[in-house]
Scaffold this motif. Structure first.
Motif, PDB file in Angstrom:
ATOM      1  N   VAL A   1      22.240  45.887  42.570  1.00 18.25           N
ATOM      2  CA  VAL A   1      23.208  45.287  43.493  1.00 18.25           C
ATOM      3  C   VAL A   1      23.424  46.127  44.751  1.00 18.25           C
ATOM      4  O   VAL A   1      24.139  45.699  45.661  1.00 18.25           O
ATOM      5  N   LYS A   2      22.814  47.295  44.798  1.00 15.97           N
ATOM      6  CA  LYS A   2      23.021  48.204  45.926  1.00 15.97           C
ATOM      7  C   LYS A   2      22.616  47.524  47.231  1.00 15.97           C
ATOM      8  O   LYS A   2      21.552  46.916  47.318  1.00 15.97           O
ATOM      9  N   GLY A   3      23.484  47.619  48.221  1.00 13.53           N
ATOM     10  CA  GLY A   3      23.220  47.001  49.512  1.00 13.53           C
ATOM     11  C   GLY A   3      23.709  45.562  49.613  1.00 13.53           C
ATOM     12  O   GLY A   3      23.757  45.001  50.710  1.00 13.53           O
ATOM     13  N   ARG A   4      24.061  44.970  48.489  1.00 15.25           N
ATOM     14  CA  ARG A   4      24.546  43.583  48.497  1.00 15.25           C
ATOM     15  C   ARG A   4      26.001  43.483  48.051  1.00 15.25           C
ATOM     16  O   ARG A   4      26.735  42.610  48.526  1.00 15.25           O
TER      17      ARG A   4
ATOM     18  N   ARG B   1      48.506  47.018  46.240  1.00 15.17           N
ATOM     19  CA  ARG B   1      48.503  45.774  45.464  1.00 15.17           C
ATOM     20  C   ARG B   1      47.939  45.969  44.062  1.00 15.17           C
ATOM     21  O   ARG B   1      47.772  44.995  43.328  1.00 15.17           O
ATOM     22  N   ASN B   2      47.629  47.219  43.711  1.00 19.35           N
ATOM     23  CA  ASN B   2      47.054  47.506  42.383  1.00 19.35           C
ATOM     24  C   ASN B   2      45.849  46.608  42.101  1.00 19.35           C
ATOM     25  O   ASN B   2      45.699  46.071  40.996  1.00 19.35           O
ATOM     26  N   THR B   3      45.013  46.449  43.079  1.00 23.58           N
ATOM     27  CA  THR B   3      43.909  45.502  42.996  1.00 23.58           C
ATOM     28  C   THR B   3      42.593  46.162  43.388  1.00 23.58           C
ATOM     29  O   THR B   3      42.547  46.931  44.348  1.00 23.58           O
ATOM     30  N   VAL B   4      41.562  45.835  42.628  1.00 24.10           N
ATOM     31  CA  VAL B   4      40.207  46.279  42.934  1.00 24.10           C
ATOM     32  C   VAL B   4      39.382  45.021  43.216  1.00 24.10           C
ATOM     33  O   VAL B   4      39.548  43.999  42.541  1.00 24.10           O
ATOM     34  N   TYR B   5      38.508  45.135  44.199  1.00 26.09           N
ATOM     35  CA  TYR B   5      37.707  43.991  44.624  1.00 26.09           C
ATOM     36  C   TYR B   5      36.226  44.269  44.415  1.00 26.09           C
ATOM     37  O   TYR B   5      35.786  45.417  44.411  1.00 26.09           O
ATOM     38  N   LEU B   6      35.470  43.201  44.273  1.00 23.54           N
ATOM     39  CA  LEU B   6      34.015  43.289  44.307  1.00 23.54           C
ATOM     40  C   LEU B   6      33.521  42.200  45.251  1.00 23.54           C
ATOM     41  O   LEU B   6      33.585  41.008  44.924  1.00 23.54           O
ATOM     42  N   GLN B   7      33.093  42.619  46.426  1.00 23.61           N
ATOM     43  CA  GLN B   7      32.506  41.697  47.393  1.00 23.61           C
ATOM     44  C   GLN B   7      31.031  41.557  47.076  1.00 23.61           C
ATOM     45  O   GLN B   7      30.305  42.551  47.064  1.00 23.61           O
ATOM     46  N   MET B   8      30.600  40.342  46.840  1.00 26.88           N
ATOM     47  CA  MET B   8      29.220  40.081  46.453  1.00 26.88           C
ATOM     48  C   MET B   8      28.566  39.205  47.509  1.00 26.88           C
ATOM     49  O   MET B   8      29.004  38.074  47.730  1.00 26.88           O
ATOM     50  N   ASN B   9      27.556  39.737  48.169  1.00 32.37           N
ATOM     51  CA  ASN B   9      26.826  39.012  49.208  1.00 32.37           C
ATOM     52  C   ASN B   9      25.384  38.808  48.783  1.00 32.37           C
ATOM     53  O   ASN B   9      24.886  39.474  47.883  1.00 32.37           O
ATOM     54  N   SER B  10      24.724  37.896  49.451  1.00 35.34           N
ATOM     55  CA  SER B  10      23.303  37.619  49.182  1.00 35.34           C
ATOM     56  C   SER B  10      23.067  37.414  47.692  1.00 35.34           C
ATOM     57  O   SER B  10      22.140  37.994  47.112  1.00 35.34           O
ATOM     58  N   LEU B  11      23.889  36.592  47.102  1.00 37.98           N
ATOM     59  CA  LEU B  11      23.818  36.397  45.654  1.00 37.98           C
ATOM     60  C   LEU B  11      22.503  35.747  45.245  1.00 37.98           C
ATOM     61  O   LEU B  11      21.968  34.878  45.941  1.00 37.98           O
ATOM     62  N   LYS B  12      22.018  36.189  44.092  1.00 39.76           N
ATOM     63  CA  LYS B  12      20.769  35.696  43.526  1.00 39.76           C
ATOM     64  C   LYS B  12      21.059  35.019  42.193  1.00 39.76           C
ATOM     65  O   LYS B  12      22.077  35.336  41.544  1.00 39.76           O
ATOM     66  N   PRO B  13      20.182  34.148  41.732  1.00 39.37           N
ATOM     67  CA  PRO B  13      20.401  33.519  40.418  1.00 39.37           C
ATOM     68  C   PRO B  13      20.586  34.544  39.302  1.00 39.37           C
ATOM     69  O   PRO B  13      21.362  34.306  38.367  1.00 39.37           O
ATOM     70  N   GLU B  14      19.914  35.686  39.421  1.00 33.58           N
ATOM     71  CA  GLU B  14      20.040  36.708  38.374  1.00 33.58           C
ATOM     72  C   GLU B  14      21.375  37.444  38.405  1.00 33.58           C
ATOM     73  O   GLU B  14      21.660  38.252  37.520  1.00 33.58           O
ATOM     74  N   ASP B  15      22.203  37.183  39.415  1.00 28.59           N
ATOM     75  CA  ASP B  15      23.552  37.754  39.445  1.00 28.59           C
ATOM     76  C   ASP B  15      24.536  36.920  38.628  1.00 28.59           C
ATOM     77  O   ASP B  15      25.676  37.348  38.411  1.00 28.59           O
ATOM     78  N   ALA B  16      24.113  35.761  38.186  1.00 26.82           N
ATOM     79  CA  ALA B  16      24.998  34.895  37.407  1.00 26.82           C
ATOM     80  C   ALA B  16      25.369  35.578  36.099  1.00 26.82           C
ATOM     81  O   ALA B  16      24.498  36.054  35.362  1.00 26.82           O
TER      82      ALA B  16
END
Length: 114
Positions: free
Chosen positions: A62-65, A74-89
């Motif tokens: 996932v590096k770079g994406r 807000r006691n919140t952690v995020y994961l921004q996911m770009n350029s998603l691929k079918p294998e990221d499902a």
């Protein structure tokens, strides 16, 4: 401690999603926060982590994406996911680590399909 993950959904290949993980106590209490994922029939795998000092690590797949970040107010952690691929499902889980103990949130489902 309770963790509530959200933000999953259906996205087309190449699309983006942002996952959120709200923690029931200050995320400053933890050594680091991580995201994991588990695809059907596969082992759960680590995706990304953010340390208390702000340093981040990513799995090579996932590096770079993907980008992990936090909002301590807000006691919140995020994961921004770009350029998603079918294998990221997968079902994505957040995890809070304090010393030798950890807590998991329930998962949020990410589907990548056209």
């Amino acid at each position: 401690v309770q963790l509530q993950a959200s933000g999953g959904g259906l996205v087309q290949p190449g699309g983006s999603l942002r996952l959120s993980c709200v923690v029931s106590e200050s995320i400053r209490n933890f050594n680091y926060m991580s995201w994991y994922r588990q695809a059907p029939g596969k082992e759960r795998e680590w995706v990304a982590r953010i340390y208390g000092g702000g340093t981040t690590d990513y799995a090579d797949s996932v590096k770079g994406r993907f980008s992990i970040s936090r909002n301590s107010a807000r006691n919140t952690v995020y994961l921004q996911m770009n350029s998603l691929k079918p294998e990221d499902a997968a079902v994505y889980y957040c995890r809070a680590i304090k010393g030798v103990t950890s807590s998991w949130g329930q998962g949020t489902l990410v589907t990548v399909s056209s």
